[in-house]
Design a protein around this motif. Sequence first.
Motif, PDB file in Angstrom:
ATOM      1  N   LEU A 150      90.689  26.427  72.901  1.00  0.00           N
ATOM      2  CA  LEU A 150      89.897  25.225  72.584  1.00  0.00           C
ATOM      3  C   LEU A 150      90.602  24.356  71.526  1.00  0.00           C
ATOM      4  CD1 LEU A 150      86.180  26.498  72.495  1.00  0.00           C
ATOM      5  CD2 LEU A 150      87.486  25.653  74.442  1.00  0.00           C
ATOM      6  N   PRO A 151      90.364  23.068  71.455  1.00  0.00           N
ATOM      7  CA  PRO A 151      89.492  22.341  72.380  1.00  0.00           C
ATOM      8  C   PRO A 151      90.123  22.172  73.758  1.00  0.00           C
ATOM      9  CG  PRO A 151      90.593  20.806  70.915  1.00  0.00           C
ATOM     10  CD  PRO A 151      90.984  22.183  70.475  1.00  0.00           C
ATOM     11  N   ARG A 152      89.274  22.198  74.773  1.00  0.00           N
ATOM     12  CA  ARG A 152      89.779  21.883  76.113  1.00  0.00           C
ATOM     13  C   ARG A 152      89.667  20.383  76.300  1.00  0.00           C
ATOM     14  NH1 ARG A 152      85.003  23.536  80.325  1.00  0.00           N
ATOM     15  NH2 ARG A 152      83.271  23.052  78.907  1.00  0.00           N
ATOM     16  N   VAL A 153      90.472  19.837  77.167  1.00  0.00           N
ATOM     17  CA  VAL A 153      90.250  18.450  77.555  1.00  0.00           C
ATOM     18  C   VAL A 153      89.777  18.466  78.996  1.00  0.00           C
ATOM     19  CG1 VAL A 153      91.254  16.168  77.782  1.00  0.00           C
ATOM     20  CG2 VAL A 153      91.786  17.576  75.817  1.00  0.00           C
TER      21      VAL A 153
ATOM     22  N   LYS B  41      85.207  34.282  64.467  1.00  0.00           N
ATOM     23  CA  LYS B  41      84.504  34.426  63.185  1.00  0.00           C
ATOM     24  C   LYS B  41      84.423  35.894  62.774  1.00  0.00           C
ATOM     25  CE  LYS B  41      80.066  34.422  63.142  1.00  0.00           C
ATOM     26  NZ  LYS B  41      78.675  33.976  63.370  1.00  0.00           N
TER      27      LYS B  41
ATOM     28  N   TYR C  11      84.182  21.751  84.119  1.00  0.00           N
ATOM     29  CA  TYR C  11      82.922  22.156  83.489  1.00  0.00           C
ATOM     30  C   TYR C  11      82.145  23.172  84.330  1.00  0.00           C
ATOM     31  CZ  TYR C  11      83.839  18.678  79.984  1.00  0.00           C
ATOM     32  OH  TYR C  11      84.419  17.976  78.966  1.00  0.00           O
TER      33      TYR C  11
ATOM     34  N   LEU D 212      86.108  25.770  59.766  1.00  0.00           N
ATOM     35  CA  LEU D 212      84.699  26.175  59.794  1.00  0.00           C
ATOM     36  C   LEU D 212      84.564  27.659  60.139  1.00  0.00           C
ATOM     37  CD1 LEU D 212      82.830  23.159  61.456  1.00  0.00           C
ATOM     38  CD2 LEU D 212      83.186  23.660  59.042  1.00  0.00           C
ATOM     39  N   SER D 213      85.464  28.174  60.965  1.00  0.00           N
ATOM     40  CA  SER D 213      85.404  29.592  61.322  1.00  0.00           C
ATOM     41  C   SER D 213      85.664  30.470  60.090  1.00  0.00           C
ATOM     42  CB  SER D 213      86.428  29.903  62.411  1.00  0.00           C
ATOM     43  OG  SER D 213      86.367  31.252  62.773  1.00  0.00           O
TER      44      SER D 213
ATOM     45  N   PHE E  18      83.769  30.188  74.736  1.00  0.00           N
ATOM     46  CA  PHE E  18      82.871  29.955  73.601  1.00  0.00           C
ATOM     47  C   PHE E  18      82.584  31.268  72.861  1.00  0.00           C
ATOM     48  CE2 PHE E  18      81.886  26.176  76.291  1.00  0.00           C
ATOM     49  CZ  PHE E  18      82.349  25.224  75.394  1.00  0.00           C
TER      50      PHE E  18
ATOM     51  N   ASP F  86      82.212  26.831  83.415  1.00  0.00           N
ATOM     52  CA  ASP F  86      81.462  27.341  82.254  1.00  0.00           C
ATOM     53  C   ASP F  86      80.401  28.361  82.658  1.00  0.00           C
ATOM     54  OD1 ASP F  86      82.984  25.407  81.082  1.00  0.00           O
ATOM     55  OD2 ASP F  86      81.324  24.284  80.199  1.00  0.00           O
TER      56      ASP F  86
ATOM     57  N   VAL G 174      85.196  31.912  70.299  1.00  0.00           N
ATOM     58  CA  VAL G 174      84.960  31.248  69.010  1.00  0.00           C
ATOM     59  C   VAL G 174      84.158  32.175  68.099  1.00  0.00           C
ATOM     60  CG1 VAL G 174      83.820  29.313  67.877  1.00  0.00           C
ATOM     61  CG2 VAL G 174      85.006  28.952  70.057  1.00  0.00           C
ATOM     62  N   ARG G 175      83.112  32.763  68.669  1.00  0.00           N
ATOM     63  CA  ARG G 175      82.252  33.672  67.902  1.00  0.00           C
ATOM     64  C   ARG G 175      83.064  34.888  67.439  1.00  0.00           C
ATOM     65  NH1 ARG G 175      77.044  32.921  67.965  1.00  0.00           N
ATOM     66  NH2 ARG G 175      75.709  34.437  66.945  1.00  0.00           N
TER      67      ARG G 175
ATOM     68  N   ALA H 199      82.546  30.054  57.731  1.00  0.00           N
ATOM     69  CA  ALA H 199      81.384  30.822  58.188  1.00  0.00           C
ATOM     70  C   ALA H 199      81.626  32.309  57.957  1.00  0.00           C
ATOM     71  CB  ALA H 199      81.108  30.532  59.655  1.00  0.00           C
TER      72      ALA H 199
ATOM     73  N   THR I 262      89.346  21.326  61.998  1.00  0.00           N
ATOM     74  CA  THR I 262      87.954  21.584  61.648  1.00  0.00           C
ATOM     75  C   THR I 262      87.459  22.907  62.191  1.00  0.00           C
ATOM     76  OG1 THR I 262      87.622  19.229  61.687  1.00  0.00           O
ATOM     77  CG2 THR I 262      85.659  20.580  61.651  1.00  0.00           C
ATOM     78  N   ARG I 263      87.805  23.183  63.433  1.00  0.00           N
ATOM     79  CA  ARG I 263      87.328  24.400  64.078  1.00  0.00           C
ATOM     80  C   ARG I 263      87.761  25.647  63.301  1.00  0.00           C
ATOM     81  NH1 ARG I 263      86.300  23.789  68.956  1.00  0.00           N
ATOM     82  NH2 ARG I 263      87.603  21.937  68.775  1.00  0.00           N
TER      83      ARG I 263
END
Lengths: 366, 366, 366
Positions: free
Chosen positions: B267-270, B293, B275, B58-59, B286, B278, B289-290, B62, B54-55
């Motif tokens: 990603l995805p991280r488990v 795109k 956290y 969607l990238s 994150f 971050d 991810v941008r 977009a 999905t990731r």
Amino acid sequence: MLSKIRSLLEITDFTVEEIDELVALAMDIIANPKKYADVCKSKKLATLFYEPSTRTRLSFTAAMMELGGNVLGFSDAAASSVSKGEVVADTVRVVENFADIIAMRHNKEGAPWVASQYASIPIINAGDGGHCHPTQTLADMLTIYRHKGRFSDLTVGFCGDLLYGRTVHSLTKAMGRYRGIQFVFVSPDELRIPDYLRRDIDKKGYQYYETDKLEEAMPRLDILYMTRVQKERFDSEEQYDRLKDSFILDMPKLRHAKDDIIILHPLPRVNEIAYEVDAHPGALYFEQVRNGKFIRMALIYTLLKWAEEGRRPTSSANLVEASPCGNPRCISTVEKVPAIYTVHADGTRHCIYCDALEGSQPSHIP
Amino acid sequence: MLSKIRSLLEITDFTVEEIDELVALAMDIIANPKKYADVCKSKKLATLFYEPSTRTRLSFTAAMMELGGNVLGFSDAAASSVSKGEVVADTVRVVENFADIIAMRHNKEGAPWVASQYASIPIINAGDGGHCHPTQTLADMLTIYRHKGRFSDLTVGFCGDLLYGRTVHSLTKAMGRYRGIQFVFVSPDELRIPDYLRRDIDKKGYQYYETDKLEEAMPRLDILYMTRVQKERFDSEEQYDRLKDSFILDMPKLRHAKDDIIILHPLPRVNEIAYEVDAHPGALYFEQVRNGKFIRMALIYTLLKWAEEGRRPTSSANLVEASPCGNPRCISTVEKVPAIYTVHADGTRHCIYCDALEGSQPSHIP
Amino acid sequence: MLSKIRSLLEITDFTVEEIDELVALAMDIIANPKKYADVCKSKKLATLFYEPSTRTRLSFTAAMMELGGNVLGFSDAAASSVSKGEVVADTVRVVENFADIIAMRHNKEGAPWVASQYASIPIINAGDGGHCHPTQTLADMLTIYRHKGRFSDLTVGFCGDLLYGRTVHSLTKAMGRYRGIQFVFVSPDELRIPDYLRRDIDKKGYQYYETDKLEEAMPRLDILYMTRVQKERFDSEEQYDRLKDSFILDMPKLRHAKDDIIILHPLPRVNEIAYEVDAHPGALYFEQVRNGKFIRMALIYTLLKWAEEGRRPTSSANLVEASPCGNPRCISTVEKVPAIYTVHADGTRHCIYCDALEGSQPSHIP
């Protein structure tokens, strides 16, 4: 831990004035669709549907398209790839790079609330388990407004499964905020409104009465909201067979209704409204679908505008940390999120994700 | 048997100069998004995802939408209908009638290569099994460029599963082409980089060292690339439990890092990045991810332009036919395609679809 | 009970003149694609695919996008949510609020017909079980027209599974309406054209002959339409093995064909056309895909125009009510719809949903 951005997670996130504004905007969209045909050009809506709900997903999709925007997302099993061991908090921080607004459907109650805490874009709750489905309530309200011209001085009947029907609970809360509203709850004994809602209604002093006879209630109703009665909710098949016809709407039962009664249903219907009723001038359940699209257009447009203006949520909520929520359907049972409760005016504490009363046993949560 | 059109099947299909061009274009897109908002108007991207991701899907979606183009395709199970007994060669000759460019995700290694031989439009490999995922590497590189301003004179640490992590292999090949690069490979003994990659690195004379202690490597790193360590890769649960914490990134481990270290993760991280990390200013997963795109926007735009210009792939590859490939994940094991090998400078022969060494036994292929 | 709007449910819903118009429009779209790039701006196509058919769905999607319109819908399992206990009549009254035209694929025969009775927007049958698939037939016809320049004075051979191949039945009906058409049906004995079609052909006086020898038929053919012969259609594996090669098209079999023979296939192929045939100048099955997109553009545009003009279906059908249909694949067996039959000129009655002869036993329906 409070979002910096306005979202719609439950119907009461919007004040009465904000709902009036939204309805007014939807009315303008209906009257002048061309005026809005490009207002979301180059904007993107992400439809994150962790469980399938084709009707709701298509409504959001059509709404964004009629505003000139684009839509991307997932609709069911594909979700597994997003959520494969990934928490909602991470998923929204990924997806916010691909879209300007998110409509999220999730099987766990409170998941959209968690999303709203991490996202830098607005989140719309498109249904979280049996908890909330605020855009359905907005669709109901726009339909009422288009046919009654007001939200006050109305008698609203709900019929069917009032225990599990989240659309019933949500519309009750939304309409109860206007003056002169009376509620009539028509259901078999097993499926009466949940205790927490009755307490809430009592506390707020709304006028209502409960019955298991639809015919008896019929003459008083301005609005009849039908819901489905599922066989599996009953203790025995005999009981179901004995009761089911009482909660099926047909033309004979409508004989004693007001001339201008309007009939709503969140769809899909199975057999709880006879097909013959479709021809009744007050049968508005298909128009309700159309209104759902228009009110979602108004909502998407409004939340995007508020995000641009930097309008922030105002919250006077009194929050406390406490022990983990006992509702097995709460998002907090599957993802590590802090156990936070809202303290209500009467001192009771409710899980900020799923609204369950602190310390509730699973067996007492409908 | 060589495509007439430029595609992106693996990262080394693009020269260093071409990658520099692509990154420069992505930087311009980031600075002037409106300039590109319509450059792909009336163009269509087909996302052929034979397995869900999905990731990545969607990238790409977009990216194409932000270029003003349209997107169609399938995302998982629906693929069964396309592939029902149909070879990739036929599928792309069907889909090229519906789109201008294809992004293909496939569980079989080399499937996008097969597609590129038959299609008259560009193919982007969006991940083929454990083989290649070049657009992830481009996303990594754009992130490095935005924060370091260069691809040379950097120490790049990789941590976690370096045996199966295709993003690690791909970024190593891509970065190794620049001068002054040093690699540090941090992994448990079971998950060290594969032999073929070590041979390749040795042959090319890259500087590197291997360790199983992240703390020890930390002070030297300009870039730390984290990957997930999966429990099922270990011989026993005890071994996993003993080792796993060494490869989890948390704030204590970052104490001895350079101030301007940057932390990447596909990603995805488990649980491999706590956290708390971050909030670290170098935590860029994150943003990655941008950037994914933006670099996909640059890639789609570039490949479409090259196709219009008729730019052809230049290949000096020395190809020979030989006996069928021994890699059970190779597309050649499920579709009838000729068994072709590339002869490398050292005389070794590698399957043109999956890069496996000729005559490899399945048990020796990671 | 007759729709107020023009739909395309089976190929004969369109007169010969209307098909000529459609083909002329498709030819103009091919010649001047830019002229049509925005004609459906702000229109939406809903693709309701109750069973997956990626090829057909992508063709409709690409067609609508090339007209400047938007596409929404579902592609398979997600359908379960729409159809969860909901009848087709309700689903279309929901979806018509989200779109301007619907393309429906359904596993039950006649489902698009039911949809067309309730919808206020045009319905295109995108395949209903083994019954009809009229847009495939339109794709076939456009391909014939582009290469033969006419629909008359042609010898059309069909080869393979002529019993279950709905594309064969549909193209036979469509081409039979032109003058000078001869049919040659080439199939194993088990898979000859169904009785109802032979009766229909006899009645209409079309010229045809049947054979099980493709080589024998070859020299006469202007058009060869290949279909897949599925192993499971045969009584025994021996029989299949003995026969299958006779119905596989390869270059030796084409040696005695006319120079300008054209070869069609609805795809996907499995092994019924050898790959070597792809290089034959008459091998048009991939162009057929492209033509499928163009004729769907013409169809969508035409039906939307007719809907705006209020053009109504003209029907002189003689309808009667009778006992329920015996075809287990008919939509009338799963949804409560009236049992209606069309009375043909010869007095036979055919189910209005699935065309099965009144009183047919399931075992006699192919």
